[in-house]
Design an enzyme around this catalytic site. Structure first.
Site, PDB file in Angstrom:
ATOM      1  N   GLY A  12       0.777  -1.241   0.000  1.00  0.00           N
ATOM      2  CA  GLY A  12       0.000   0.000   0.000  1.00  0.00           C
ATOM      3  C   GLY A  12       0.804   1.284   0.000  1.00  0.00           C
ATOM      4  O   GLY A  12       0.297   2.327  -0.407  1.00  0.00           O
ATOM      5  N   ARG A  36       5.360  -3.482   6.845  1.00  0.00           N
ATOM      6  CA  ARG A  36       6.527  -4.062   7.523  1.00  0.00           C
ATOM      7  C   ARG A  36       7.041  -3.093   8.576  1.00  0.00           C
ATOM      8  O   ARG A  36       6.923  -1.870   8.406  1.00  0.00           O
ATOM      9  CB  ARG A  36       7.652  -4.311   6.512  1.00  0.00           C
ATOM     10  CG  ARG A  36       7.474  -5.533   5.670  1.00  0.00           C
ATOM     11  CD  ARG A  36       8.625  -5.678   4.714  1.00  0.00           C
ATOM     12  NE  ARG A  36       8.785  -4.473   3.894  1.00  0.00           N
ATOM     13  CZ  ARG A  36       9.259  -4.475   2.661  1.00  0.00           C
ATOM     14  NH1 ARG A  36       9.612  -5.592   2.100  1.00  0.00           N
ATOM     15  NH2 ARG A  36       9.386  -3.357   1.979  1.00  0.00           N
ATOM     16  N   LYS A 133       3.936 -11.995 -14.267  1.00  0.00           N
ATOM     17  CA  LYS A 133       2.517 -11.728 -13.989  1.00  0.00           C
ATOM     18  C   LYS A 133       1.640 -12.851 -14.553  1.00  0.00           C
ATOM     19  O   LYS A 133       0.653 -13.246 -13.934  1.00  0.00           O
ATOM     20  CB  LYS A 133       2.088 -10.394 -14.602  1.00  0.00           C
ATOM     21  CG  LYS A 133       2.638  -9.167 -13.890  1.00  0.00           C
ATOM     22  CD  LYS A 133       2.035  -7.897 -14.496  1.00  0.00           C
ATOM     23  CE  LYS A 133       2.538  -6.643 -13.796  1.00  0.00           C
ATOM     24  NZ  LYS A 133       1.927  -5.423 -14.355  1.00  0.00           N
TER      25      LYS A 133
END
Length: 308
Positions: A12, A36, A133
Site C-alpha cells: 500500500g 513491515r 505476472k
C-alpha cells in the site's frame, strides 16, 4: 444494502498502492494495510502510513516473507489487493499460499495495473517481466482462488508530464519524439481514478474471475492525437521526429539497464498497440467506464491542462 467487504492492501505504500488504499477508505470499505516494521522507519513511507491512519485505515504489522503474519492478516478480511512493485511480483506465490491456507478470501486482485499480460507481444526484457505476472495469474486460477485482474494500461503520472520524452521533466515545447508512426492508440489513466475503479470492482459480481480493463474513451488516444491536443493547448506547432521500429528495437538491445525494459514497454504500447489491438469479450473482460458511468474520470485533456 449489503455490507461492504473488508479490504487488505499489500504494498500500500508503493506508487499505485497509495491510491488504492485511499479509494478503499474513502468509499467506506473497512480498509487494512499490511506494513513491515522497516517501513515505519523510512521517513517518506512513515508519512504515507500516518496519512492512512488519518483516513481510518487499520495498520497491520506483517511481512510477505512471514507466512504466519500473512495468514493472520488475511483471516481478518474478505478481499486482498496486491500492489507490489515489479521486483516482488514473483513472490506473490507466498500470498497465494497464505490465501489458500486462510480459506476465507472472496476475491484476490494480484499486482497487475498495466497492460493485459495475456494479450501482449512485448519483446525482451519486458517479455520476461510480463511473464512473471502471467505465471501468477495461472497459479491463482490453478488454486481456484476468485480473482479480478485490473488492466489500467498507462499511469498518467508516468507518461503525461513528459509525454514520454527521453530525459524530460516537462512536456515538450519545441520538438517531440514519436515512437513508430504515432497512429497506434494507447490508454492513459489518472492514478486516483485507477484506485476508484479498482475499489468499485471489489464487491461487483460482474468483475468476478474477469479482467477489468480501464479504457475510458476520452483517454484512449494515439501519440499523434496526444501531440495535436498539446499543440492546440499551447498554441504552437512542434517539430515531430518519428523513430522507426527498427531503431527502437536496436536501442532496446544496446541501451544500459533499466532503459531496455522501459523502451520495450513503450514499444509494445506505442508501436504494437498492445493496449488497444484486441476486443474485450464478455467471456474474459469488462470495461470500467462502461460498468461505472457515475465515475467522473480525469481526461487526458484535463491532466495536460496543468502543464500549459
Amino acid at each position: 444494502m449489503a455490507e461492504k467487504s473488508k479490504v487488505l492492501i499489500i504494498g500500500g505504500t508503493g506508487y499505485i498502492g497509495k491510491f488504492v488504499v485511499e479509494a478503499s477508505a474513502k468509499s467506506g470499505h473497512p480498509t487494512f494495510a499490511l506494513v513491515r516494521e522497516s517501513t515505519l522507519s523510512d521517513p517518506v513511507k512513515s508519512k504515507i502510513v500516518e496519512n492512512f491512519k488519518n483516513l481510518g485505515v487499520t495498520i497491520l504489522h506483517g511481512d510477505l516473507y512471514d507466512h504466519e503474519s500473512l495468514v493472520k492478516a488475511i483471516k481478518q478480511v474478505d478481499v486482498v489487493i496486491s500492489t507490489m512493485g515489479m521486483m516482488q511480483l514473483g513472490d506473490q506465490v507466498k500470498l497465494i499460499a497464505a490465501i489458500k491456507e486462510a480459506g476465507n478470501i472472496k476475491r484476490f486482485f494480484p499486482s497487475e495495473f498495466g497492460m493485459d499480460v495475456d494479450k501482449t507481444n512485448a519483446v525482451e526484457p519486458a517479455k520476461s517481466a510480463f511473464a512473471v505476472k502471467v505465471q501468477i495469474r495461472r497459479a491463482i486460477e490453478a488454486e481456484g482462488i476468485p480473482y479480478t485482474y485490473v488492466s489500467c494500461n498507462c499511469f498518467a503520472g508516468y507518461f503525461l508530464p513528459t509525454m514520454v520524452q527521453p530525459g524530460a521533466t516537462v512536456p515538450p515545447r519545441d520538438k517531440v519524439i514519436i515512437p513508430g508512426d504515432g497512429n497506434v492508440k494507447a490508454v492513459f489513466n489518472e492514478e486516483h481514478d485507477i484506485g476508484t475503479y479498482t475499489i468499485k470492482a471489489v464487491d461487483d459480481p460482474r468483475t468476478l474471475n474477469k479482467t477489468l480493463y480501464i479504457k475510458p474513451p476520452k483517454n484512449t488516444l494515439s501519440f499523434n492525437e496526444l501531440v495535436a491536443m498539446w499543440e492546440k493547448m499551447i498554441g504552437k506547432t512542434l517539430e515531430k521526429i518519428y523513430i522507426p521500429e527498427e531503431q527502437i528495437l536496436k536501442d532496446i538491445e544496446t541501451s544500459p539497464m533499466p532503459l531496455p525494459v522501459i523502451l520495450a514497454i513503450n514499444h509494445a504500447t506505442f508501436v504494437k498497440g498492445d493496449q488497444t489491438n484486441f476486443k474485450i469479450e464478455p467471456s474474459f473482460g469488462v470495461e470500467a467506464s462502461e460498468l461505472y458511468p457515475d465515475v467522473k474520470y480525469t481526461t487526458v485533456e484535463d491532466y495536460l491542462g496543468h502543464f500549459v
